[in-house]
Enzyme design. Sequence first.
Site, PDB file in Angstrom:
ATOM      1  N   PRO A  52       0.827  -1.212   0.000  1.00 52.94           N
ATOM      2  CG  PRO A  52      -0.718  -1.550   1.700  1.00 52.94           C
ATOM      3  CD  PRO A  52       0.544  -2.099   1.130  1.00 52.94           C
TER       4      PRO A  52
ATOM      5  CB  ALA B  16       0.164   2.510   4.028  1.00 54.21           C
ATOM      6  N   GLY B  17       3.062   4.101   5.290  1.00 59.49           N
ATOM      7  CA  GLY B  17       4.154   3.869   6.235  1.00 59.49           C
ATOM      8  C   GLY B  17       4.769   2.488   6.087  1.00 59.49           C
ATOM      9  CG  LEU B  18       2.778  -0.714   5.303  1.00 60.84           C
ATOM     10  CD1 LEU B  18       1.711  -1.640   4.731  1.00 60.84           C
ATOM     11  CD2 LEU B  18       3.321  -1.315   6.598  1.00 60.84           C
TER      12      LEU B  18
ATOM     13  CB  SER C  86       5.015   1.520  -1.073  1.00 62.94           C
ATOM     14  OG  SER C  86       4.887   2.692  -1.788  1.00 62.94           O
TER      15      SER C  86
ATOM     16  CB  ALA D  82       9.567  -1.897  -1.466  1.00 60.96           C
TER      17      ALA D  82
ATOM     18  CG  ASP E 244      11.209   3.901   5.461  1.00 63.85           C
ATOM     19  OD1 ASP E 244      11.324   3.735   6.692  1.00 63.85           O
ATOM     20  OD2 ASP E 244      10.212   4.442   4.945  1.00 63.85           O
TER      21      ASP E 244
END
Length: 316
Positions: free
Chosen positions: A104, A107-109, A111, A114, A155
């Site tokens: 997502p 969303a703080g994930l 992305s 990555a 991150d």
Amino acid sequence: MRHDPLHQPIATAAAPGKFILHGEHAVVYGVPAIACPVDGVQATAQVFTKDTPGIVVDAVDLNAQIRTQTDLDHPLSLATNNLLTHLGISAPPGLTVKLQSTIPIAAGLGSGAAITTALISALAQALGHQLDAATISNLVFEIEKLFHGTPSGIDNTVVAYAQPVWFIRDKELTPLKTNIPFHILIADTGIASETVTAVAGVRQRFEANPAQYQAYFDAIADLSHKAKASIETGDPSALGPLFNENQRLLQQIGVSNAALDALVSAATQAGALGAKLSGGGLGGNMIALVTQDTIDTVTTALQQAGATRVIHTYVQ
Ligand code: MEV
């Protein structure tokens, strides 16, 4: 580079999402933080040859074809061109990189980190180079810095290494070994987390009240150290109270909001051992520590409290 008679990809790479277990925001000020990969969501890159020279990035989810030699300001062009400079390649062959992601966005994930990691790693392979995680992480960090204000580098590090990490800004990274694996639920408020805005807000309040904020950061540092000890040598259930304490501090530094608070209390009331926001805050995701037995109940409680997505991940 390998030949491509059937138009199969000549190189592929994937990079996981990430969540921050402890230390978000404080990490920008030198506090140790712990971050873990989320393997259930990922960015993937596939490299294909094409007849005309130059590299095109086909960003499938954005429905965009980026010509890296002409769309020079695009982050994915910058990532590609920095990689070519790093490899000493001035006239790249004809390549198309197909990029896709199930992580997502906002969303703080992780992305963005990555997607850039998958791109750089697949392209380097296609160009005949196997880069190590540290080199990929550094190349991704250059892009993060251009688009994310003053990032700590956590991150790109956790995503490029794809393993739990103990991270201190500008210091060598220490991979974290888990003594006993543990279950985490990651629940999305559905509100975009603008990390840049959240980080800038903390900076403003820190500058207005440095002693108070330093005390918050010191307390978060203490939690990171305790969490590291229980992950490496102890019982991960001891992490629960540390999550709750960290959430209280994150509220005080002004990065939680009503939606995050609601998910945090829903999770703890439903039997999670602890819960906190994760990442930039002001929206985005929260995490809850659960056991095998409470995964379903807590997931349902989070959904009923308004979570737009709940991801289960196993940290090992
Ligand atoms: C974002 O994932 C974590 C923050 O601490 C920002 C950073 O470390 O760059 C909020």
